[in-house]
Scaffold this motif. Structure first.
Motif, PDB file in Angstrom:
ATOM      1  N   LEU A  14      12.143  19.977 -19.655  1.00 27.12           N
ATOM      2  CA  LEU A  14      13.439  19.869 -18.975  1.00 27.12           C
ATOM      3  C   LEU A  14      14.411  20.967 -19.393  1.00 27.12           C
ATOM      4  CD1 LEU A  14      13.960  16.004 -19.203  1.00 27.12           C
ATOM      5  CD2 LEU A  14      13.384  17.328 -17.160  1.00 27.12           C
ATOM      6  N   GLY A  15      14.108  21.629 -20.524  1.00 29.12           N
ATOM      7  CA  GLY A  15      15.007  22.665 -21.020  1.00 29.12           C
ATOM      8  C   GLY A  15      16.298  22.099 -21.582  1.00 29.12           C
ATOM      9  N   ILE A  16      16.196  20.925 -22.206  1.00 27.87           N
ATOM     10  CA  ILE A  16      17.392  20.308 -22.775  1.00 27.87           C
ATOM     11  C   ILE A  16      17.238  20.160 -24.288  1.00 27.87           C
ATOM     12  CG2 ILE A  16      17.969  19.075 -20.647  1.00 27.87           C
ATOM     13  CD1 ILE A  16      16.855  16.508 -21.935  1.00 27.87           C
ATOM     14  N   ASP A  17      18.363  20.065 -24.965  1.00 30.04           N
ATOM     15  CA  ASP A  17      18.335  19.877 -26.411  1.00 30.04           C
ATOM     16  C   ASP A  17      18.532  18.401 -26.747  1.00 30.04           C
ATOM     17  OD1 ASP A  17      21.062  19.456 -25.976  1.00 30.04           O
ATOM     18  OD2 ASP A  17      21.681  21.309 -26.966  1.00 30.04           O
ATOM     19  N   GLN A  18      18.498  18.089 -28.038  1.00 28.21           N
ATOM     20  CA  GLN A  18      18.653  16.702 -28.473  1.00 28.21           C
ATOM     21  C   GLN A  18      20.002  16.128 -28.065  1.00 28.21           C
ATOM     22  OE1 GLN A  18      17.817  17.088 -32.680  1.00 28.21           O
ATOM     23  NE2 GLN A  18      15.692  16.450 -32.384  1.00 28.21           N
ATOM     24  N   LYS A  19      21.027  16.949 -28.090  1.00 30.03           N
ATOM     25  CA  LYS A  19      22.366  16.476 -27.709  1.00 30.03           C
ATOM     26  C   LYS A  19      22.381  16.029 -26.254  1.00 30.03           C
ATOM     27  CE  LYS A  19      27.196  17.724 -27.495  1.00 30.03           C
ATOM     28  NZ  LYS A  19      28.095  18.758 -27.091  1.00 30.03           N
ATOM     29  N   ARG A  20      21.758  16.803 -25.382  1.00 27.31           N
ATOM     30  CA  ARG A  20      21.745  16.446 -23.954  1.00 27.31           C
ATOM     31  C   ARG A  20      20.923  15.176 -23.722  1.00 27.31           C
ATOM     32  NH1 ARG A  20      24.188  15.352 -19.682  1.00 27.31           N
ATOM     33  NH2 ARG A  20      23.133  15.822 -17.739  1.00 27.31           N
ATOM     34  N   LEU A  21      19.793  15.037 -24.412  1.00 28.10           N
ATOM     35  CA  LEU A  21      19.001  13.815 -24.276  1.00 28.10           C
ATOM     36  C   LEU A  21      19.791  12.611 -24.768  1.00 28.10           C
ATOM     37  CD1 LEU A  21      16.457  12.327 -23.481  1.00 28.10           C
ATOM     38  CD2 LEU A  21      15.468  12.951 -25.698  1.00 28.10           C
ATOM     39  N   ALA A  22      20.538  12.795 -25.841  1.00 28.32           N
ATOM     40  CA  ALA A  22      21.386  11.713 -26.344  1.00 28.32           C
ATOM     41  C   ALA A  22      22.411  11.308 -25.277  1.00 28.32           C
ATOM     42  CB  ALA A  22      22.084  12.143 -27.636  1.00 28.32           C
ATOM     43  N   GLU A  23      23.015  12.286 -24.634  1.00 31.04           N
ATOM     44  CA  GLU A  23      23.987  11.998 -23.577  1.00 31.04           C
ATOM     45  C   GLU A  23      23.331  11.269 -22.406  1.00 31.04           C
ATOM     46  OE1 GLU A  23      25.387  15.920 -22.644  1.00 31.04           O
ATOM     47  OE2 GLU A  23      26.698  16.006 -24.398  1.00 31.04           O
ATOM     48  N   LEU A  24      22.158  11.741 -21.980  1.00 30.66           N
ATOM     49  CA  LEU A  24      21.470  11.141 -20.843  1.00 30.66           C
ATOM     50  C   LEU A  24      21.038   9.704 -21.116  1.00 30.66           C
ATOM     51  CD1 LEU A  24      19.206  14.126 -19.725  1.00 30.66           C
ATOM     52  CD2 LEU A  24      21.209  13.235 -18.522  1.00 30.66           C
ATOM     53  N   SER A  25      20.702   9.431 -22.364  1.00 32.36           N
ATOM     54  CA  SER A  25      20.202   8.100 -22.724  1.00 32.36           C
ATOM     55  C   SER A  25      21.287   7.173 -23.271  1.00 32.36           C
ATOM     56  CB  SER A  25      19.072   8.212 -23.741  1.00 32.36           C
ATOM     57  OG  SER A  25      19.531   8.828 -24.930  1.00 32.36           O
ATOM     58  N   GLY A  26      22.472   7.730 -23.535  1.00 31.39           N
ATOM     59  CA  GLY A  26      23.552   6.917 -24.092  1.00 31.39           C
ATOM     60  C   GLY A  26      23.352   6.576 -25.557  1.00 31.39           C
ATOM     61  N   LEU A  27      22.593   7.404 -26.261  1.00 30.00           N
ATOM     62  CA  LEU A  27      22.337   7.200 -27.684  1.00 30.00           C
ATOM     63  C   LEU A  27      22.990   8.300 -28.491  1.00 30.00           C
ATOM     64  CD1 LEU A  27      18.543   6.327 -27.391  1.00 30.00           C
ATOM     65  CD2 LEU A  27      20.429   4.721 -27.722  1.00 30.00           C
ATOM     66  N   SER A  28      22.985   8.154 -29.804  1.00 26.94           N
ATOM     67  CA  SER A  28      23.560   9.186 -30.665  1.00 26.94           C
ATOM     68  C   SER A  28      22.514  10.264 -30.966  1.00 26.94           C
ATOM     69  CB  SER A  28      24.046   8.570 -31.982  1.00 26.94           C
ATOM     70  OG  SER A  28      22.946   8.129 -32.752  1.00 26.94           O
ATOM     71  N   VAL A  29      22.988  11.444 -31.315  1.00 24.62           N
ATOM     72  CA  VAL A  29      22.087  12.537 -31.694  1.00 24.62           C
ATOM     73  C   VAL A  29      21.247  12.144 -32.916  1.00 24.62           C
ATOM     74  CG1 VAL A  29      21.951  14.940 -32.486  1.00 24.62           C
ATOM     75  CG2 VAL A  29      23.523  14.325 -30.632  1.00 24.62           C
ATOM     76  N   PRO A  30      21.833  11.529 -33.960  1.00 20.07           N
ATOM     77  CA  PRO A  30      20.989  11.118 -35.089  1.00 20.07           C
ATOM     78  C   PRO A  30      19.861  10.150 -34.691  1.00 20.07           C
ATOM     79  CG  PRO A  30      23.282  11.114 -35.759  1.00 20.07           C
ATOM     80  CD  PRO A  30      23.257  11.324 -34.266  1.00 20.07           C
ATOM     81  N   THR A  31      20.108   9.290 -33.705  1.00 23.81           N
ATOM     82  CA  THR A  31      19.056   8.383 -33.242  1.00 23.81           C
ATOM     83  C   THR A  31      17.926   9.169 -32.606  1.00 23.81           C
ATOM     84  OG1 THR A  31      20.584   6.537 -32.929  1.00 23.81           O
ATOM     85  CG2 THR A  31      18.525   6.466 -31.666  1.00 23.81           C
ATOM     86  N   ILE A  32      18.261  10.141 -31.765  1.00 25.00           N
ATOM     87  CA  ILE A  32      17.243  10.991 -31.137  1.00 25.00           C
ATOM     88  C   ILE A  32      16.485  11.755 -32.219  1.00 25.00           C
ATOM     89  CG2 ILE A  32      16.858  12.959 -29.584  1.00 25.00           C
ATOM     90  CD1 ILE A  32      17.681  10.358 -28.116  1.00 25.00           C
ATOM     91  N   GLN A  33      17.188  12.286 -33.198  1.00 24.72           N
ATOM     92  CA  GLN A  33      16.545  13.023 -34.282  1.00 24.72           C
ATOM     93  C   GLN A  33      15.566  12.137 -35.046  1.00 24.72           C
ATOM     94  OE1 GLN A  33      20.115  14.338 -36.263  1.00 24.72           O
ATOM     95  NE2 GLN A  33      20.024  16.364 -35.298  1.00 24.72           N
ATOM     96  N   ARG A  34      15.963  10.919 -35.357  1.00 25.12           N
ATOM     97  CA  ARG A  34      15.072   9.990 -36.073  1.00 25.12           C
ATOM     98  C   ARG A  34      13.832   9.669 -35.241  1.00 25.12           C
ATOM     99  NH1 ARG A  34      19.893   7.690 -37.622  1.00 25.12           N
ATOM    100  NH2 ARG A  34      19.808   6.104 -35.991  1.00 25.12           N
ATOM    101  N   MET A  35      14.043   9.460 -33.955  1.00 31.13           N
ATOM    102  CA  MET A  35      12.911   9.151 -33.079  1.00 31.13           C
ATOM    103  C   MET A  35      11.917  10.311 -33.049  1.00 31.13           C
ATOM    104  SD  MET A  35      14.951   7.275 -29.999  1.00 31.13           S
ATOM    105  CE  MET A  35      13.759   6.173 -29.270  1.00 31.13           C
ATOM    106  N   GLU A  36      12.429  11.524 -32.942  1.00 30.39           N
ATOM    107  CA  GLU A  36      11.555  12.696 -32.869  1.00 30.39           C
ATOM    108  C   GLU A  36      10.908  13.023 -34.209  1.00 30.39           C
ATOM    109  OE1 GLU A  36      13.330  16.075 -30.973  1.00 30.39           O
ATOM    110  OE2 GLU A  36      13.374  15.072 -29.027  1.00 30.39           O
ATOM    111  N   ALA A  37      11.458  12.514 -35.292  1.00 27.75           N
ATOM    112  CA  ALA A  37      10.895  12.760 -36.626  1.00 27.75           C
ATOM    113  C   ALA A  37       9.789  11.769 -36.968  1.00 27.75           C
ATOM    114  CB  ALA A  37      11.999  12.701 -37.679  1.00 27.75           C
ATOM    115  N   SER A  38       9.570  10.767 -36.113  1.00 23.37           N
ATOM    116  CA  SER A  38       8.529   9.765 -36.354  1.00 23.37           C
ATOM    117  C   SER A  38       7.156  10.426 -36.374  1.00 23.37           C
ATOM    118  CB  SER A  38       8.538   8.703 -35.252  1.00 23.37           C
ATOM    119  OG  SER A  38       9.748   8.008 -35.208  1.00 23.37           O
TER     120      SER A  38
END
Length: 85
Positions: A14-38
């Motif tokens: 999609l060419g998006i960063d973690q911040k944009r995914l957080a915005e699209l999903s209504g979650l925080s950037v740290p939540t996205i980071q934790r998910m991707e670090a799994s």
């Protein structure tokens, strides 16, 4: 289920960063980071995972589950008809 690698690959398609995914999903950037670090399957609250999957699908991503029809087999991601972002 979605793996952390699928999540990162979906963002890359999609060419998006973690911040944009957080915005699209209504979650925080740290939540996205934790998910991707799994390791392997994304770990976290089911509601949060559902929100990420829905956001990616709305943006044009099709998640391919284990055993789903795919010429190479295995898991992956592919664009449906093109990004909607």
């Amino acid at each position: 289920m979605m793996t952390s690698a699928q999540m990162r690959a979906a963002r890359a398609l999609l060419g998006i960063d973690q911040k944009r995914l957080a915005e699209l999903s209504g979650l925080s950037v740290p939540t996205i980071q934790r998910m991707e670090a799994s390791d392997g399957n994304v770990r976290g609250v089911v509601e949060s995972l559902t929100r990420v999957v829905e956001a990616l699908e709305a943006a044009g991503i099709e998640l391919i589950g284990e055993g789903a029809a795919s010429p190479q087999g295995g898991r992956g991601v592919r664009l449906k008809s093109g990004p909607q972002t």
